[in-house]
Design a protein around this motif. Structure first.
Motif, PDB file in Angstrom:
ATOM      1  N   ILE A  75       7.383   6.615 101.561  1.00 41.64           N
ATOM      2  CA  ILE A  75       7.474   7.393 100.303  1.00 41.64           C
ATOM      3  C   ILE A  75       8.279   6.422  99.417  1.00 41.64           C
ATOM      4  O   ILE A  75       9.204   5.596 100.002  1.00 41.64           O
ATOM      5  N   SER A  76       8.095   6.818  97.964  1.00 39.44           N
ATOM      6  CA  SER A  76       9.246   6.148  96.947  1.00 39.44           C
ATOM      7  C   SER A  76      10.414   6.921  97.162  1.00 39.44           C
ATOM      8  O   SER A  76      10.519   8.143  97.944  1.00 39.44           O
ATOM      9  N   HIS A  77      11.556   6.351  96.582  1.00 42.10           N
ATOM     10  CA  HIS A  77      13.018   7.052  96.622  1.00 42.10           C
ATOM     11  C   HIS A  77      13.529   7.498  95.351  1.00 42.10           C
ATOM     12  O   HIS A  77      14.678   7.303  95.273  1.00 42.10           O
ATOM     13  N   GLU A  78      12.805   7.948  94.534  1.00 46.00           N
ATOM     14  CA  GLU A  78      13.467   8.375  93.216  1.00 46.00           C
ATOM     15  C   GLU A  78      14.472   9.625  93.337  1.00 46.00           C
ATOM     16  O   GLU A  78      15.196   9.508  92.465  1.00 46.00           O
ATOM     17  N   TYR A  79      14.180  10.457  94.261  1.00 49.68           N
ATOM     18  CA  TYR A  79      15.104  11.864  94.505  1.00 49.68           C
ATOM     19  C   TYR A  79      15.839  11.632  95.667  1.00 49.68           C
ATOM     20  O   TYR A  79      16.444  12.609  96.093  1.00 49.68           O
ATOM     21  N   ASP A  80      16.365  10.347  95.918  1.00 54.75           N
ATOM     22  CA  ASP A  80      17.165  10.319  97.224  1.00 54.75           C
ATOM     23  C   ASP A  80      18.604  11.020  96.911  1.00 54.75           C
ATOM     24  O   ASP A  80      18.896  11.482  97.825  1.00 54.75           O
ATOM     25  N   ALA A  81      19.060  10.788  95.702  1.00 53.46           N
ATOM     26  CA  ALA A  81      20.502  11.594  95.501  1.00 53.46           C
ATOM     27  C   ALA A  81      20.515  13.057  95.664  1.00 53.46           C
ATOM     28  O   ALA A  81      21.279  13.587  96.391  1.00 53.46           O
ATOM     29  N   ALA A  82      19.335  13.761  95.146  1.00 56.23           N
ATOM     30  CA  ALA A  82      19.208  15.126  95.282  1.00 56.23           C
ATOM     31  C   ALA A  82      19.161  15.585  96.787  1.00 56.23           C
ATOM     32  O   ALA A  82      19.444  16.533  96.986  1.00 56.23           O
ATOM     33  N   VAL A  83      18.142  14.641  97.317  1.00 57.42           N
ATOM     34  CA  VAL A  83      18.122  15.255  98.694  1.00 57.42           C
ATOM     35  C   VAL A  83      19.043  14.959  99.731  1.00 57.42           C
ATOM     36  O   VAL A  83      19.429  15.434 100.561  1.00 57.42           O
ATOM     37  N   ALA A  84      19.877  13.751  99.526  1.00 60.18           N
ATOM     38  CA  ALA A  84      20.995  13.552 100.366  1.00 60.18           C
ATOM     39  C   ALA A  84      22.073  14.533  99.962  1.00 60.18           C
ATOM     40  O   ALA A  84      22.731  15.186 100.870  1.00 60.18           O
ATOM     41  N   ALA A  85      22.330  15.106  98.711  1.00 60.01           N
ATOM     42  CA  ALA A  85      23.350  16.237  98.363  1.00 60.01           C
ATOM     43  C   ALA A  85      22.923  17.312  99.246  1.00 60.01           C
ATOM     44  O   ALA A  85      23.981  17.920  99.565  1.00 60.01           O
ATOM     45  N   GLU A  86      21.811  17.636  99.462  1.00 60.70           N
ATOM     46  CA  GLU A  86      21.601  18.973 100.140  1.00 60.70           C
ATOM     47  C   GLU A  86      21.719  18.671 101.809  1.00 60.70           C
ATOM     48  O   GLU A  86      21.513  19.444 102.657  1.00 60.70           O
ATOM     49  N   GLY A  87      21.809  17.485 102.051  1.00 65.52           N
ATOM     50  CA  GLY A  87      21.705  17.027 103.566  1.00 65.52           C
ATOM     51  C   GLY A  87      20.501  17.093 104.261  1.00 65.52           C
ATOM     52  O   GLY A  87      20.360  16.889 105.332  1.00 65.52           O
TER      53      GLY A  87
END
Length: 277
Positions: A75-87
């Motif tokens: 996958i591409s990783h445009e939303y990594d920050a939001a996903v990482a914040a939720e763990g």
């Protein structure tokens, strides 16, 4: 969406589930429902077709999943920050497809990099199917609401079309889980009945004045609506999902309340009382 997520979490035991509908344009969805979340990082997140896991599910119109979101090369990783914040680590995304059009995505996730088994993926797909059926019903309801408008000229043929829509609305209402939409449908049915009574009185000054309001149950009105279109008890039962004997019981009860001796008298009395269009 809330019901679909409830089912997904209950069946799979996944701690986190979220979803969004395509509302901003083709292939562009916004996450609007979350369960089990610890932060608001995903709330309102706008997902474009092809981007991230959910966007990939939209673009391909099929389920997608990864075991470790942040390191996945699928996958591409445009939303990594939001996903990482939720763990989030392990996550799946299932598209909601209605009439070959992707209308939304259901997600389920773990906060550990563990494989998602066939049972979990299958449960997510079943939850998505439930949401698809709910959207089909909602679409039908909105189409009927748009069609069920009192004719401006009061022409008999136009009123017949309105009566057909009225029956369809009443038959559809019990299938709708959304209480607000269900009540909106029933309010429209009431307005159609009142408009028809007013139109009849206005067109013919000699027509009988509306009779006293009779308290019929929703199912008695459903049955009378079908009878008003000439449907037999068997046809009415099929349309409303009832047994013919049950239809007879509702019809007898309505006739008694309306002080009618025949089906036709009951329909006339109900229209006179502003209960049917």
């Amino acid at each position: 969406m809330r019901a679909a997520l409830n089912r997904l979490r209950l069946v799979t035991g996944l701690p986190l589930a979220f979803a969004g509908l395509v509302e901003l344009g083709p292939g562009h969805l916004r996450i609007s429902e979350l369960q089990g979340n610890r932060t608001t990082s995903l709330s309102g997140l706008s997902v474009h077709s092809g981007n991230g896991l959910g966007g990939k599910a939209v673009a391909l119109a099929r389920p997608c999943w990864v075991t470790d979101y942040s390191s996945s090369r699928q996958i591409s990783h445009e939303y990594d920050a939001a996903v990482a914040a939720e763990g989030i680590r392990s996550v799946l995304a299932v598209p909601v497809v209605v009439r070959r059009e992707v209308r939304g995505v259901l997600y389920g996730a773990l906060r550990a990099p563990q494989p998602l088994g066939d049972r979990t993926v299958g449960a997510a797909m079943e939850a998505a199917r439930d949401l698809e059926q709910a959207l089909v019903v909602r679409d039908e309801a909105r189409d009927l609401l748009a069609a069920a408008r009192p004719p401006e000229d009061g022409a008999p043929g136009a009123w017949e079309e309105v009566r057909e829509a009225h029956v369809a609305l009443r038959a559809l209402a019990p299938r709708i889980d959304d209480p607000e939409l269900r009540q909106e449908l029933l309010r429209v049915c009431g307005r159609l009945a009142g408009a028809a009574a007013a139109d009849t009185a206005g067109a013919d000054p000699a027509a009988p004045k509306p009779g006293p309001r009779v308290a019929l149950t929703p199912r008695e009105l459903d049955v009378l609506s079908c009878v008003a279109l000439g449907a037999t008890n068997a046809a009415t039962a099929g349309r409303l999902g009832l047994r013919p004997e049950t239809v007879k019981g509702y019809l007898r009860s309505a006739m008694r309340k309306l002080e009618a001796h025949t089906r036709l008298e009951a329909v006339v009395a109900a229209r006179r009382a502003g209960l049917l269009p």
